[in-house]
Design a protein around this motif. Structure first.
Motif, PDB file in Angstrom:
ATOM      1  N   LEU A  42      35.791  10.531 -17.008  1.00 38.70           N
ATOM      2  CA  LEU A  42      36.413  11.675 -17.782  1.00 38.70           C
ATOM      3  C   LEU A  42      35.787  11.708 -19.081  1.00 38.70           C
ATOM      4  O   LEU A  42      35.310  12.750 -19.608  1.00 38.70           O
ATOM      5  CB  LEU A  42      38.110  11.566 -17.559  1.00 38.70           C
ATOM      6  CG  LEU A  42      38.640  12.613 -18.520  1.00 38.70           C
ATOM      7  CD1 LEU A  42      38.398  14.156 -18.085  1.00 38.70           C
ATOM      8  CD2 LEU A  42      40.201  12.407 -18.475  1.00 38.70           C
ATOM      9  N   GLU A  58      44.153  11.765 -16.761  1.00 39.51           N
ATOM     10  CA  GLU A  58      44.499  12.975 -16.674  1.00 39.51           C
ATOM     11  C   GLU A  58      44.606  13.263 -15.090  1.00 39.51           C
ATOM     12  O   GLU A  58      43.848  12.808 -14.321  1.00 39.51           O
ATOM     13  CB  GLU A  58      43.799  13.937 -17.390  1.00 39.51           C
ATOM     14  CG  GLU A  58      43.785  13.893 -18.692  1.00 39.51           C
ATOM     15  CD  GLU A  58      42.910  14.677 -19.396  1.00 39.51           C
ATOM     16  OE1 GLU A  58      42.015  15.491 -18.608  1.00 39.51           O
ATOM     17  OE2 GLU A  58      42.310  14.620 -20.438  1.00 39.51           O
ATOM     18  N   ALA A 110      41.877  15.983 -14.399  1.00 42.44           N
ATOM     19  CA  ALA A 110      40.913  15.995 -15.424  1.00 42.44           C
ATOM     20  C   ALA A 110      41.023  17.485 -16.331  1.00 42.44           C
ATOM     21  O   ALA A 110      40.020  17.867 -16.693  1.00 42.44           O
ATOM     22  CB  ALA A 110      39.497  15.784 -15.029  1.00 42.44           C
ATOM     23  N   VAL A 135      39.503  11.411 -10.640  1.00 42.19           N
ATOM     24  CA  VAL A 135      38.664  11.199 -11.600  1.00 42.19           C
ATOM     25  C   VAL A 135      38.959   9.936 -12.770  1.00 42.19           C
ATOM     26  O   VAL A 135      40.113  10.311 -13.526  1.00 42.19           O
ATOM     27  CB  VAL A 135      38.101  12.434 -12.451  1.00 42.19           C
ATOM     28  CG1 VAL A 135      37.165  12.282 -13.560  1.00 42.19           C
ATOM     29  CG2 VAL A 135      37.800  13.541 -11.452  1.00 42.19           C
ATOM     30  N   THR A 166      39.410   7.274 -16.002  1.00 41.53           N
ATOM     31  CA  THR A 166      39.215   7.460 -17.248  1.00 41.53           C
ATOM     32  C   THR A 166      37.971   7.366 -18.033  1.00 41.53           C
ATOM     33  O   THR A 166      37.447   8.117 -18.796  1.00 41.53           O
ATOM     34  CB  THR A 166      40.173   6.579 -18.066  1.00 41.53           C
ATOM     35  OG1 THR A 166      41.583   6.732 -17.593  1.00 41.53           O
ATOM     36  CG2 THR A 166      40.181   6.829 -19.682  1.00 41.53           C
ATOM     37  N   LEU A 210      31.148  11.489 -10.798  1.00 42.80           N
ATOM     38  CA  LEU A 210      31.732  12.747 -11.233  1.00 42.80           C
ATOM     39  C   LEU A 210      30.952  13.815 -10.998  1.00 42.80           C
ATOM     40  O   LEU A 210      29.690  13.853 -10.922  1.00 42.80           O
ATOM     41  CB  LEU A 210      31.779  12.341 -12.848  1.00 42.80           C
ATOM     42  CG  LEU A 210      32.200  13.256 -13.947  1.00 42.80           C
ATOM     43  CD1 LEU A 210      33.783  13.536 -13.816  1.00 42.80           C
ATOM     44  CD2 LEU A 210      31.773  13.013 -15.206  1.00 42.80           C
TER      45      LEU A 210
END
Length: 337
Positions: free
Chosen positions: A230, A49, A52, A225, A227, A203
């Motif tokens: 996430l 994304e 995120a 970020v 995958t 993160l």
């Protein structure tokens, strides 16, 4: 500062038996996280994304705020550099000693810097700065500042950047996120790597006013970020109540650890409200002590002499399991400088 942080065992040829230099939870990642990430392996064949978004929703729900108030980043370090860029050239105060990246990021973006010693906070000093960076609980000392809300209230023209990377390792210190509805001169940074032992995934997130978040998004690179990070973040919030740290036991172990270390008069050990603490060798330097512990005992500490405001003898230690802590106590008994 690319080098000079803790957890640098990869730079030493000696085998490291125990790493006291990192303030990441020593117990490892939450149960079930590894299996979850393996089950999501196929998602790495697609781009993550952009910002995120699905994790933003979970962070907002967890804290009872709007998604427009949340920005998920690749660790707190990305948050710091985005803020420094967004306010390039401003007058900024950093409460020291402090994480070096505040200063490095601000210098990269031409901030006019001043430094305030932590012990000056007791007087709630007035500020003429546009920004102030403060880590609460503090890194590297583990000290906490309970009057932060009052200080923010008294300085409405200053944006307070509050780094709460270690708040999960304290008892009785509430997050400032709850104060966002009262103060529009507040931004709070959270790490998701320390308490959940996933620093390699990078993160974290910050929360602030929707206007500030939009300002930072305009500077943010897409897909920072990854995958797996996430998915780890979503897993943590989905399992939140069942994966929290045994903080009270950890702090009790820290108290025992400190008490034993204070029996050795070659060292001064400072008070701390977290699982890590600052100490100082009365003979020799922290750099020499670090090398002695690596070569003779396979133990790693954080040489803290490169923190602004500290001296050549300062080092930081994190609490590990009691039997591992005893290894360091025994090794320090042999230190002759």
């Amino acid at each position: 500062m690319l080098h000079g942080h803790g957890d640098d065992s990869y730079r030493h040829s000696s085998t490291i038996i125990a790493d006291f230099s990192t303030n990441v939870w020593y117990g490892g990642e939450p149960k079930g996280l590894k299996e979850h990430l393996f089950s999501q392996w196929a998602t790495i064949n697609r781009y993550p994304e952009v910002v995120a978004e699905s994790l933003v929703q979970k962070v907002a729900s967890h804290h009872g705020i709007k998604p427009e108030q949340v920005l998920v980043n690749s660790g707190t370090t990305e948050s710091i550099y985005l803020l420094a860029q967004a306010f390039a050239g401003r007058k900024t105060t950093i409460v020291v000693p402090a994480f070096a990246e505040y200063e490095d990021a601000c210098r990269m973006h031409n901030h006019e810097l001043t430094f305030m010693p932590w012990n000056a906070l007791a007087d709630l000093p007035p500020l003429i700065s546009d920004l102030v960076f403060i880590c609460n609980p503090n890194n590297p000392t583990g000290a906490t500042f309970a009057q932060l809300a009052a200080w923010i209230s008294q300085n409405p023209k200053t944006l307070f950047v509050v780094d709460e990377a270690f708040i999960d390792f304290t008892v009785g210190l509430p997050t400032m996120i709850a104060e966002l509805s009262w103060y529009d001169n507040l931004v709070v940074m959270h790490s998701m790597t320390k308490a959940y032992a996933i620093p390699g995934l990078r993160l974290g997130y910050l929360v602030g006013t929707p206007e500030l978040i939009e300002r930072l998004k305009a500077l943010k690179q897409p897909w920072t970020v990854n995958t797996m990070a996430l998915e780890a973040g979503k897993f943590i919030f989905d399992q939140y109540d069942s994966i929290q740290l045994p903080v009270r036991q950890l702090l009790a172990d820290k108290d025992d650890f400190v008490a034993d270390l204070r029996e050795n008069k070659a060292f001064r050990v400072y008070n701390s409200e977290t699982h890590f603490f600052l100490a100082e060798t009365r003979t020799g330097t922290a750099a020499a002590l670090k090398q002695f512990l690596i070569k003779q005992h396979g133990l790693l500490i954080r040489d803290a002499s490169n923190f602004r405001g500290l001296g050549k003898g300062h080092f930081r230690v994190a609490t590990l399991a009691p039997e591992t802590n005893q290894r360091l106590i025994n090794a320090l008994a042999e230190w002759k400088s």
